[in-house]
Scaffold this active site. Structure first.
Site, PDB file in Angstrom:
ATOM      1  CB  VAL A 163      34.316  41.597  26.551  1.00 29.37           C
ATOM      2  CG1 VAL A 163      32.939  40.979  26.601  1.00 29.37           C
ATOM      3  CG2 VAL A 163      34.815  41.880  27.964  1.00 29.37           C
ATOM      4  CG  PHE A 214      31.159  37.219  35.664  1.00 33.65           C
ATOM      5  CD1 PHE A 214      31.091  38.193  36.654  1.00 33.65           C
ATOM      6  CD2 PHE A 214      29.979  36.773  35.086  1.00 33.65           C
ATOM      7  CE1 PHE A 214      29.870  38.704  37.074  1.00 33.65           C
ATOM      8  CE2 PHE A 214      28.754  37.276  35.501  1.00 33.65           C
ATOM      9  CZ  PHE A 214      28.697  38.239  36.498  1.00 33.65           C
ATOM     10  CB  CYS A 257      37.649  44.911  35.628  1.00 38.67           C
ATOM     11  SG  CYS A 257      37.488  44.212  34.000  1.00 38.67           S
ATOM     12  NE  ARG A 306      43.279  48.223  29.615  1.00 41.53           N
ATOM     13  CZ  ARG A 306      42.235  47.630  29.045  1.00 41.53           C
ATOM     14  NH1 ARG A 306      41.178  48.333  28.725  1.00 41.53           N
ATOM     15  NH2 ARG A 306      42.262  46.333  28.796  1.00 41.53           N
TER      16      ARG A 306
HETATM   17  C1  UDX Z   1      38.611  41.008  37.204  1.00 36.17           C
HETATM   18  C2  UDX Z   1      37.637  39.936  37.709  1.00 36.17           C
HETATM   19  O1  UDX Z   1      38.367  38.901  38.389  1.00 36.17           O
HETATM   20  C3  UDX Z   1      36.827  39.381  36.565  1.00 36.17           C
HETATM   21  O2  UDX Z   1      35.885  38.426  37.052  1.00 36.17           O
HETATM   22  C4  UDX Z   1      36.104  40.530  35.874  1.00 36.17           C
HETATM   23  O3  UDX Z   1      35.342  40.073  34.783  1.00 36.17           O
HETATM   24  C5  UDX Z   1      37.106  41.574  35.415  1.00 36.17           C
HETATM   25  O4  UDX Z   1      37.886  42.009  36.524  1.00 36.17           O
HETATM   26  P1  UDX Z   1      40.996  41.018  35.968  1.00 36.17           P
HETATM   27  O5  UDX Z   1      40.923  42.513  36.036  1.00 36.17           O
HETATM   28  O6  UDX Z   1      41.414  40.383  34.688  1.00 36.17           O
HETATM   29  O7  UDX Z   1      39.554  40.380  36.321  1.00 36.17           O
HETATM   30  O8  UDX Z   1      42.036  40.545  37.059  1.00 36.17           O
HETATM   31  P2  UDX Z   1      42.061  39.745  38.430  1.00 36.17           P
HETATM   32  O9  UDX Z   1      42.755  38.466  38.251  1.00 36.17           O
HETATM   33  O10 UDX Z   1      40.734  39.690  39.068  1.00 36.17           O
HETATM   34  O11 UDX Z   1      43.035  40.693  39.304  1.00 36.17           O
HETATM   35  C6  UDX Z   1      42.709  42.060  39.545  1.00 36.17           C
HETATM   36  C7  UDX Z   1      43.749  42.740  40.388  1.00 36.17           C
HETATM   37  O12 UDX Z   1      43.689  42.313  41.739  1.00 36.17           O
HETATM   38  C8  UDX Z   1      45.196  42.527  39.952  1.00 36.17           C
HETATM   39  O13 UDX Z   1      45.868  43.775  40.007  1.00 36.17           O
HETATM   40  C9  UDX Z   1      45.767  41.585  41.000  1.00 36.17           C
HETATM   41  O14 UDX Z   1      47.144  41.724  41.191  1.00 36.17           O
HETATM   42  C10 UDX Z   1      44.983  42.006  42.232  1.00 36.17           C
HETATM   43  N1  UDX Z   1      44.858  40.949  43.251  1.00 36.17           N
HETATM   44  C11 UDX Z   1      44.116  39.838  42.996  1.00 36.17           C
HETATM   45  C12 UDX Z   1      45.462  41.112  44.491  1.00 36.17           C
HETATM   46  O15 UDX Z   1      46.144  42.115  44.761  1.00 36.17           O
HETATM   47  N2  UDX Z   1      45.274  40.143  45.446  1.00 36.17           N
HETATM   48  C13 UDX Z   1      44.541  39.027  45.224  1.00 36.17           C
HETATM   49  O16 UDX Z   1      44.425  38.202  46.155  1.00 36.17           O
HETATM   50  C14 UDX Z   1      43.949  38.863  43.953  1.00 36.17           C
END
Ligand code: UDX
Length: 462
Positions: free
Chosen positions: A11, A156, A267, A335
């Site tokens: 961040v 975000f 997150c 992680r």
């Molecule tokens: C997330 C939020 O999207 C972001 O706005 C916030 O600030 C931090 O947390 P991030 O952890 O980088 O971001 O990843 P993201 O792309 O949101 O995916 C999170 C997890 O959900 C991944 O493990 C992904 O594989 C899973 N996922 C996502 C699914 O299993 N299905 C989906 O349809 C979307």
């Protein structure tokens, strides 16, 4: 504007680089000497598309500086970002010790009015705690004359598109009740707020809760879809058809309804736990959040269960090719990655893993380098050699159209366990594979003993 950012993690570093890029003079402070020295040389500790060039260019232009000197940092910025980590405590609550330590440092060294911005994801009420901490230190110094405000301004960004997310935010949440602060925050973010007003001003606690509510809502969508996928498997339905069918409703939409092996990353799991903890602390039973978390934990085990069932629980001595270790594509972050749950279960059962990931190999080495049951492979092809099956855990682009004939030739048995639904089941069977995916009926290649050459299907049972 002169800006100071405490913490050069995801961040802080991305935010610092983006603010420097539009012309602010940014000083990033970190306690880690080594990290600061590396950053000065343009060596970025994380993999994030676009970040390295941004850091190098702005550092060379003198708009982005790195230091361990907190006193100089407090002196520099009219606004002081706190973007340090909030690791979960043993009980799942967010640990504020780093945030409060920065607050104390700011209070200790500020000589003029300052705006302190909470950028770390912190529980509702944290801005008040930062305020109390700074006030306490100022009082101790006898400097009640110095004014300050604490703003909640949650981030975000998504890993893998953090730079773009920061450059083109869909909203900028500003939690404060002070008009003078709102003016400064508007000036700070003016370059990112040109086409339409993305700034949403609210009270501090609502801003803090907005961050958690957003992540919990997204995690809920995923767990809901994973639950539907489990149902679809048992009912003989196809979750991919269901996904398209429900996504067409604009009230539902297509985003974040991809079933898979469960969400991971830095997150969602942490924020879910933290909000559950906050709720428990005020005697509110957050039933839905607990269900979302519990579904996700189970989902991370489903690939292993399918593998174990396929091999009649005889996994000892078997070798599996694993494609994808990061928790999602375009990051090296492992992680809370589903790949870890899977590999650890395979190892416990006595199986070997030959793993490949386009970016996370160093991280895998760091985490599991000494494990004799793991071989880290330089390419996705070498991971296949003499493996008993291929397991896909992360949907990297270059896994989407592999050479299936090559895969078949390398595996001792042409079986694929796909945790991300990358391929079309019927096509996989036509190519000669036994293909397991998520929320779709398992399709097996007809054996020689089959009386007729038509596709056989059997539903996965519990
Ligand atoms: C997330 C939020 O999207 C972001 O706005 C916030 O600030 C931090 O947390 P991030 O952890 O980088 O971001 O990843 P993201 O792309 O949101 O995916 C999170 C997890 O959900 C991944 O493990 C992904 O594989 C899973 N996922 C996502 C699914 O299993 N299905 C989906 O349809 C979307």
């Amino acid at each position: 504007m002169n800006v100071t950012i405490f913490g050069t993690g995801y961040v802080g570093l991305v935010q610092g680089a983006i603010l420097a890029e539009v012309g602010h003079h940014v000083v990033c402070v970190d306690v880690d000497d080594n990290k600061v020295e590396q950053l000065k040389l343009g060596i970025i500790p994380i993999y994030e598309p676009g970040l390295e060039s941004l850091v190098k260019e702005n550092h060379a232009a003198g708009r982005l500086e790195f230091t361990t000197d907190a006193v100089a940092g407090v002196k520099h910025g009219h606004v002081q970002f706190i973007a340090v980590g909030t690791p979960p405590d043993e009980d799942g609550s967010a640990d504020l010790k780093y945030v409060l330590a920065v607050a104390a440092t700011i209070g200790e060294h500020m000589e003029r009015d300052r705006i302190i911005i909470n950028k770390s994801t912190v529980p509702v009420g944290s801005a008040d705690r930062v305020r109390t901490e700074v006030k306490k230190v100022l009082e101790k110094r006898g400097r009640n004359d110095i004014g300050f405000d604490v703003v909640s301004n949650p981030e975000f960004l998504k890993e893998g598109s953090a730079v773009v997310d920061c450059q083109r935010p869909d909203r900028i949440i500003i939690g404060t009740e002070c008009d003078a602060t709102i003016d400064v925050m508007r000036e700070l973010y003016a370059p990112f707020n040109r086409n339409r007003d993305k700034i949403i001003v609210m009270d501090v606690k609502s801003a803090e809760l907005t961050k958690y509510a957003a992540n919990c809502m997204l995690a809920t969508k995923i767990s809901f879809m994973n639950e539907m996928a489990n149902l679809a498997e048992r009912l003989g339905a196809d979750i991919e058809a269901v996904r398209q069918g429900i996504g067409a409703d604009p009230r539902i939409g297509y985003h974040f309804i991809y079933p898979g092996v469960g969400y991971g990353g830095s997150c969602f799991p942490k924020d879910l736990q933290a909000l559950i903890h906050t709720s428990d602390a005020i005697n509110f039973d957050a039933k839905l959040l607990k269900a979302v978390e519990s579904r996700n934990k189970e989902q991370k085990n489903t690939l292993f269960q399918k593998i174990s069932q396929h091999f009649d629980a005889q996994l000892k001595g078997k070798t599996f090719a694993v494609w994808g270790l990061s928790f999602k594509p375009n990051t090296d972050d492992m992680r809370d990655a589903p790949s870890r749950v899977l590999m650890e279960a395979l190892w416990t059962a006595g199986a070997k893993v030959q793993a490949y990931d386009p970016e996370a190999m160093e991280e895998a080495q760091r985490l599991y380098g000494s494990n004799e049951l793991l071989t880290l492979c330089g390419t996705k092809e070498t991971a296949l050699k003499n493996s008993d099956a291929l397991i896909i855990v992360t949907e990297w682009q270059n896994f989407r159209a592999p050479d299936f004939e090559f895969i078949k030739a390398q595996l001792t048995e042409p079986t694929i366990f796909d945790g991300r639904n990358l391929y079309e089941p019927r096509r996989m069977v036509a190519k000669g594979f036994t293909y397991y995916s998520v929320g779709r009926t398992k399709l097996a290649f007809p054996t020689l003993s089959s009386s007729s050459y038509h596709l056989s299907a059997s539903t996965i049972s519990d």
